[in-house]
Design a protein around this motif. Structure first.
Motif, PDB file in Angstrom:
ATOM      1  N   LEU A 136      -6.816  57.455  70.424  1.00  0.00           N
ATOM      2  CA  LEU A 136      -5.770  57.820  71.371  1.00  0.00           C
ATOM      3  C   LEU A 136      -5.121  59.171  71.082  1.00  0.00           C
ATOM      4  N   SER A 137      -5.371  59.724  69.900  1.00  0.00           N
ATOM      5  CA  SER A 137      -4.576  60.868  69.457  1.00  0.00           C
ATOM      6  C   SER A 137      -4.690  62.067  70.386  1.00  0.00           C
ATOM      7  N   GLN A 138      -5.910  62.464  70.774  1.00  0.00           N
ATOM      8  CA  GLN A 138      -6.063  63.627  71.641  1.00  0.00           C
ATOM      9  C   GLN A 138      -5.479  63.367  73.015  1.00  0.00           C
ATOM     10  N   LEU A 139      -5.694  62.174  73.544  1.00  0.00           N
ATOM     11  CA  LEU A 139      -5.122  61.826  74.842  1.00  0.00           C
ATOM     12  C   LEU A 139      -3.608  61.827  74.780  1.00  0.00           C
ATOM     13  N   ALA A 140      -3.056  61.370  73.670  1.00  0.00           N
ATOM     14  CA  ALA A 140      -1.606  61.352  73.508  1.00  0.00           C
ATOM     15  C   ALA A 140      -1.030  62.752  73.558  1.00  0.00           C
ATOM     16  N   LEU A 141      -1.652  63.681  72.817  1.00  0.00           N
ATOM     17  CA  LEU A 141      -1.146  65.055  72.803  1.00  0.00           C
ATOM     18  C   LEU A 141      -1.325  65.706  74.168  1.00  0.00           C
ATOM     19  N   LEU A 142      -2.453  65.472  74.809  1.00  0.00           N
ATOM     20  CA  LEU A 142      -2.672  66.037  76.141  1.00  0.00           C
ATOM     21  C   LEU A 142      -1.617  65.530  77.115  1.00  0.00           C
ATOM     22  N   THR A 143      -1.302  64.245  77.050  1.00  0.00           N
ATOM     23  CA  THR A 143      -0.285  63.668  77.933  1.00  0.00           C
ATOM     24  C   THR A 143       1.066  64.347  77.733  1.00  0.00           C
ATOM     25  N   ILE A 144       1.422  64.559  76.482  1.00  0.00           N
ATOM     26  CA  ILE A 144       2.697  65.214  76.169  1.00  0.00           C
ATOM     27  C   ILE A 144       2.718  66.642  76.722  1.00  0.00           C
ATOM     28  N   ILE A 145       1.633  67.388  76.495  1.00  0.00           N
ATOM     29  CA  ILE A 145       1.592  68.781  76.938  1.00  0.00           C
ATOM     30  C   ILE A 145       1.609  68.875  78.461  1.00  0.00           C
ATOM     31  N   LEU A 146       0.818  68.044  79.145  1.00  0.00           N
ATOM     32  CA  LEU A 146       0.807  68.069  80.609  1.00  0.00           C
ATOM     33  C   LEU A 146       2.180  67.709  81.171  1.00  0.00           C
ATOM     34  N   SER A 147       2.853  66.780  80.531  1.00  0.00           N
ATOM     35  CA  SER A 147       4.204  66.400  80.980  1.00  0.00           C
ATOM     36  C   SER A 147       5.165  67.576  80.835  1.00  0.00           C
ATOM     37  N   HIS A 150       4.465  70.224  83.484  1.00  0.00           N
ATOM     38  CA  HIS A 150       4.938  69.872  84.816  1.00  0.00           C
ATOM     39  C   HIS A 150       6.450  69.947  84.919  1.00  0.00           C
ATOM     40  N   MET A 151       7.159  69.519  83.894  1.00  0.00           N
ATOM     41  CA  MET A 151       8.616  69.576  83.932  1.00  0.00           C
ATOM     42  C   MET A 151       9.121  71.018  83.923  1.00  0.00           C
ATOM     43  N   ASN A 153       7.857  73.158  85.930  1.00  0.00           N
ATOM     44  CA  ASN A 153       7.363  73.621  87.236  1.00  0.00           C
ATOM     45  C   ASN A 153       5.993  74.300  87.121  1.00  0.00           C
ATOM     46  N   ASN A 154       5.159  73.733  86.263  1.00  0.00           N
ATOM     47  CA  ASN A 154       3.771  74.164  86.089  1.00  0.00           C
ATOM     48  C   ASN A 154       3.644  75.612  85.621  1.00  0.00           C
ATOM     49  N   ALA A 155       4.585  76.054  84.812  1.00  0.00           N
ATOM     50  CA  ALA A 155       4.499  77.383  84.196  1.00  0.00           C
ATOM     51  C   ALA A 155       5.308  77.338  82.907  1.00  0.00           C
ATOM     52  N   LEU A 156       4.676  76.863  81.832  1.00  0.00           N
ATOM     53  CA  LEU A 156       5.362  76.681  80.555  1.00  0.00           C
ATOM     54  C   LEU A 156       4.976  77.801  79.598  1.00  0.00           C
ATOM     55  N   ASP A 157       5.990  78.493  79.081  1.00  0.00           N
ATOM     56  CA  ASP A 157       5.758  79.521  78.074  1.00  0.00           C
ATOM     57  C   ASP A 157       5.158  78.844  76.837  1.00  0.00           C
ATOM     58  N   GLU A 158       4.041  79.367  76.346  1.00  0.00           N
ATOM     59  CA  GLU A 158       3.383  78.725  75.204  1.00  0.00           C
ATOM     60  C   GLU A 158       4.297  78.667  73.987  1.00  0.00           C
ATOM     61  N   SER A 159       5.130  79.671  73.803  1.00  0.00           N
ATOM     62  CA  SER A 159       6.048  79.648  72.662  1.00  0.00           C
ATOM     63  C   SER A 159       7.048  78.507  72.794  1.00  0.00           C
ATOM     64  N   ASP A 160       7.471  78.195  74.021  1.00  0.00           N
ATOM     65  CA  ASP A 160       8.372  77.063  74.242  1.00  0.00           C
ATOM     66  C   ASP A 160       7.674  75.743  73.921  1.00  0.00           C
ATOM     67  N   HIS A 209       1.589  81.852  79.726  1.00  0.00           N
ATOM     68  CA  HIS A 209       2.055  80.677  80.452  1.00  0.00           C
ATOM     69  C   HIS A 209       0.943  79.634  80.502  1.00  0.00           C
ATOM     70  N   LEU A 210       1.316  78.393  80.315  1.00  0.00           N
ATOM     71  CA  LEU A 210       0.382  77.276  80.409  1.00  0.00           C
ATOM     72  C   LEU A 210       0.554  76.584  81.749  1.00  0.00           C
ATOM     73  N   LYS A 211      -0.550  76.289  82.413  1.00  0.00           N
ATOM     74  CA  LYS A 211      -0.534  75.587  83.688  1.00  0.00           C
ATOM     75  C   LYS A 211      -1.536  74.443  83.641  1.00  0.00           C
ATOM     76  N   TRP A 212      -1.372  73.515  84.588  1.00  0.00           N
ATOM     77  CA  TRP A 212      -2.356  72.443  84.709  1.00  0.00           C
ATOM     78  C   TRP A 212      -3.697  73.052  85.097  1.00  0.00           C
ATOM     79  N   GLY A 213      -4.763  72.574  84.474  1.00  0.00           N
ATOM     80  CA  GLY A 213      -6.100  73.016  84.816  1.00  0.00           C
ATOM     81  C   GLY A 213      -6.729  72.149  85.890  1.00  0.00           C
ATOM     82  N   MET A 214      -7.865  72.619  86.375  1.00  0.00           N
ATOM     83  CA  MET A 214      -8.559  71.928  87.453  1.00  0.00           C
ATOM     84  C   MET A 214      -8.867  70.475  87.118  1.00  0.00           C
ATOM     85  N   ARG A 215      -9.350  70.222  85.907  1.00  0.00           N
ATOM     86  CA  ARG A 215      -9.754  68.862  85.562  1.00  0.00           C
ATOM     87  C   ARG A 215      -8.548  67.923  85.516  1.00  0.00           C
ATOM     88  N   ALA A 216      -7.410  68.423  85.080  1.00  0.00           N
ATOM     89  CA  ALA A 216      -6.211  67.593  85.036  1.00  0.00           C
ATOM     90  C   ALA A 216      -5.820  67.125  86.433  1.00  0.00           C
TER      91      ALA A 216
END
Length: 254
Positions: A136-147, A150-151, A153-160, A209-216
């Motif tokens: 579950l570890s990789q899925l857990a981290l991906l879930t946290i990052i995608l959340s 999105h919070m 507004n789909n443009a998260l500064d990587e440093s943040d 900036h990090l955004k949701w990718g196509m596969r997500a």
């Protein structure tokens, strides 16, 4: 499908962050007509063999989480029968849907055409993330990052992102007991098209900036992300109903 089905460590090795257009794999009518004419020159047995071989080729790539290039299908599967791609792909698509309940999605990414298999990720429950298993570890981290993306507004500064993860005990300069090398894992998510990185020049200088990718967008239900975030904050999911409705449309929140 196991919960870590789509989070293996191989990805699109030559892809760079950028815009991607996706669609269900529906062949152009004229291309399909030409392909059907070419198919008539082969026996039904030979055509079926190509369809099954293509289905297996896509499944093998999916097992490694590697989007399949159109050129690779021609090179390794169709060979001298490249004109058959639309009709053979259609046959493989039907086979995969009926046998495994997969949909074949066509992706235009950085001027190249790719194909991926679509199935929905089952996000882990919040309590499962407190002590994630290896599976579950990789899925857990991906879930946290995608959340988090999105919070923001789909443009998260990587440093943040890294500042917030550090508060949670996840430091990119250290090897995490559950997630391993987190910066390397984030780059794998980018290769796998779950996340996109965009470099921008701002008043702060050059930022990423990090955004949701196509596969997500294809595999993760926005309503599941909503419920996940709500569980973290221990609030009713309807608090963010408007924020999430732009992605899932009108959502029913009980």
């Amino acid at each position: 499908m196991s919960q870590n089905k789509r989070l293996r460590t191989n990805g699109l090795d030559d892809a760079q962050p950028g815009s991607s257009n996706t669609s269900q794999s529906t062949p152009d009518a004229r291309a399909l007509a030409r392909s059907e004419q070419a198919k008539a020159q082969l026996s039904a047995t030979d055509v079926k063999k190509l369809e099954v071989e293509l289905a297996r080729f896509l499944l093998f790539a999916d097992k490694k989480n590697i989007p399949t290039k159109k050129q690779d299908i021609i090179k390794h599967v169709l060979k001298e029968h490249s004109r058959l791609l639309p009709s053979v792909l259609e046959g493989a698509r039907k086979y995969l849907k009926q046998t495994f309940d997969y949909s074949v999605c066509e992706v235009d990414h950085n001027k190249n055409k790719y194909y991926i298999l679509r199935n929905n990720i089952v996000l882990p429950e919040l309590q499962q993330l407190t002590r994630p298993t290896h599976a579950l570890s990789q899925l857990a981290l991906l879930t946290i990052i995608l959340s988090m993306i999105h919070m923001a507004n789909n443009a998260l500064d990587e440093s943040d992102l890294w500042d917030t993860l550090k508060i949670l005990g996840i430091d990119k300069s250290e090897t995490h007991v559950d997630f391993g090398e987190t910066e390397k894992l984030l780059n794998e998510f980018v290769k796998q098209m779950y996340i996109e990185k965009h470099k921008l020049t701002t008043s702060k200088g050059l930022v990423t900036h990090l955004k949701w990718g196509m596969r997500a967008y294809h595999e993760v239900k926005m309503s599941d992300i909503l419920l996940f975030v709500a569980s973290i904050y221990d609030v009713d999911a309807s608090v963010w109903k408007k924020q999430f409705s732009s992605h899932d449309g009108a959502m029913e929140i009980s």
